[in-house]
Motif scaffolding. Structure first.
Motif, short mmCIF file in Angstrom:
data_model
loop_
_atom_site.label_atom_id
_atom_site.label_comp_id
_atom_site.label_asym_id
_atom_site.label_seq_id
_atom_site.Cartn_x
_atom_site.Cartn_y
_atom_site.Cartn_z
N ARG A 1 0.87 -1.27 0.10
CA ARG A 1 -0.10 -0.08 0.07
C ARG A 1 0.88 1.32 0.15
NH1 ARG A 1 -4.92 -1.37 4.15
NH2 ARG A 1 -5.43 -3.29 3.41
N SER A 2 2.00 1.23 -0.21
CA SER A 2 2.81 2.64 -0.36
C SER A 2 3.68 2.60 -1.51
CB SER A 2 3.60 2.25 0.98
OG SER A 2 4.76 3.42 1.11
N ASP A 3 3.73 3.87 -1.83
CA ASP A 3 4.86 3.96 -2.82
C ASP A 3 6.22 4.35 -2.70
OD1 ASP A 3 2.59 4.41 -4.49
OD2 ASP A 3 2.36 6.51 -4.25
N GLN A 4 6.45 4.44 -1.19
CA GLN A 4 7.96 4.34 -0.83
C GLN A 4 8.36 3.10 -0.55
OE1 GLN A 4 5.52 6.37 1.45
NE2 GLN A 4 5.93 8.35 0.50
N PRO A 5 9.65 2.95 -0.58
CA PRO A 5 10.16 1.43 -0.39
C PRO A 5 9.81 0.89 1.25
CG PRO A 5 12.07 2.86 -0.93
CD PRO A 5 10.63 3.90 -0.93
N ALA A 6 9.53 -0.36 1.05
CA ALA A 6 9.11 -1.03 2.38
C ALA A 6 10.16 -1.01 3.23
CB ALA A 6 8.52 -2.10 2.07
N PHE A 7 11.26 -1.36 2.69
CA PHE A 7 12.56 -1.41 3.60
C PHE A 7 12.68 -0.29 4.56
CE2 PHE A 7 17.24 -1.11 4.38
CZ PHE A 7 17.42 -2.21 5.23
N LEU A 8 12.42 0.92 3.89
CA LEU A 8 12.75 2.32 4.78
C LEU A 8 11.83 2.42 5.83
CD1 LEU A 8 13.90 4.63 1.84
CD2 LEU A 8 15.40 3.43 3.45
N TRP A 9 10.63 2.02 5.63
CA TRP A 9 9.52 2.17 6.52
C TRP A 9 9.88 1.13 7.64
CZ3 TRP A 9 6.93 5.95 7.70
CH2 TRP A 9 6.25 6.96 6.80
N ALA A 10 10.46 -0.07 7.31
CA ALA A 10 10.80 -0.78 8.36
C ALA A 10 12.00 -0.55 9.22
CB ALA A 10 11.27 -2.17 7.88
N VAL A 11 12.87 0.28 8.69
CA VAL A 11 13.96 0.81 9.33
C VAL A 11 13.51 2.00 10.38
CG1 VAL A 11 16.01 2.19 9.17
CG2 VAL A 11 15.61 0.12 7.38
N VAL A 12 12.49 2.71 9.87
CA VAL A 12 12.02 3.72 10.77
C VAL A 12 11.38 2.90 11.68
CG1 VAL A 12 10.11 5.43 10.67
CG2 VAL A 12 11.39 5.55 8.74
N ALA A 13 10.29 1.96 11.73
CA ALA A 13 9.68 1.23 12.69
C ALA A 13 10.69 0.64 13.70
CB ALA A 13 8.93 0.39 12.18
N PHE A 14 12.06 0.32 13.04
CA PHE A 14 12.96 -0.34 14.09
C PHE A 14 13.33 0.61 14.96
CE2 PHE A 14 17.47 -1.24 14.96
CZ PHE A 14 17.19 -2.43 15.70
N LEU A 15 13.68 1.79 14.29
CA LEU A 15 14.29 2.97 15.25
C LEU A 15 13.54 3.65 16.32
CD1 LEU A 15 16.36 4.48 12.29
CD2 LEU A 15 17.31 2.98 14.34
N ALA A 16 12.28 3.81 15.73
CA ALA A 16 11.19 4.27 16.73
C ALA A 16 9.89 3.80 16.54
CB ALA A 16 10.96 6.00 16.36
N PRO A 17 9.52 2.58 17.21
CA PRO A 17 8.37 1.68 16.82
C PRO A 17 7.04 2.45 16.86
CG PRO A 17 9.53 0.46 18.46
CD PRO A 17 10.13 2.02 18.19
N LEU A 18 6.83 3.20 18.11
CA LEU A 18 5.45 3.71 18.05
C LEU A 18 5.35 5.04 17.26
CD1 LEU A 18 4.67 3.57 21.79
CD2 LEU A 18 3.68 2.31 19.91
N LEU A 19 6.46 6.02 17.35
CA LEU A 19 6.38 6.94 16.12
C LEU A 19 6.38 6.68 14.79
CD1 LEU A 19 6.74 10.05 15.87
CD2 LEU A 19 9.22 9.89 15.93
#
Length: 69
Positions: free
Chosen positions: A40-58
């Motif tokens: 469902r995203s136009d951005q790379p899924a891997f980058l969203w996973a990295v963001v979620a890893f660094l700041a899960p709730l944010l």
């Protein structure tokens, strides 16, 4: 074994279980964001996973606001 040592051991066990629960929730958020972002995203899924890893709730909130189409 003295009652104080038993109480400390119990507190340590509870803290360990709580830490494992938090880790499992964080890993669940990362996996869910990655799989959802692939669909469902136009951005790379891997980058969203990295963001979620660094700041899960944010990262989860940002993904809902910015990441989904």
């Amino acid at each position: 074994m003295s009652p104080i040592l038993l109480q400390e051991a119990l507190a340590g066990g509870i803290a360990l279980l709580f830490g494992l629960l938090v880790l499992l929730v964080q890993l669940g958020i990362i996996v869910w964001i990655y799989s959802d972002a692939k669909q469902r995203s136009d951005q790379p899924a891997f980058l969203w996973a990295v963001v979620a890893f660094l700041a899960p709730l944010l990262g989860l909130v940002l993904y809902f606001i910015v990441g989904r189409r």
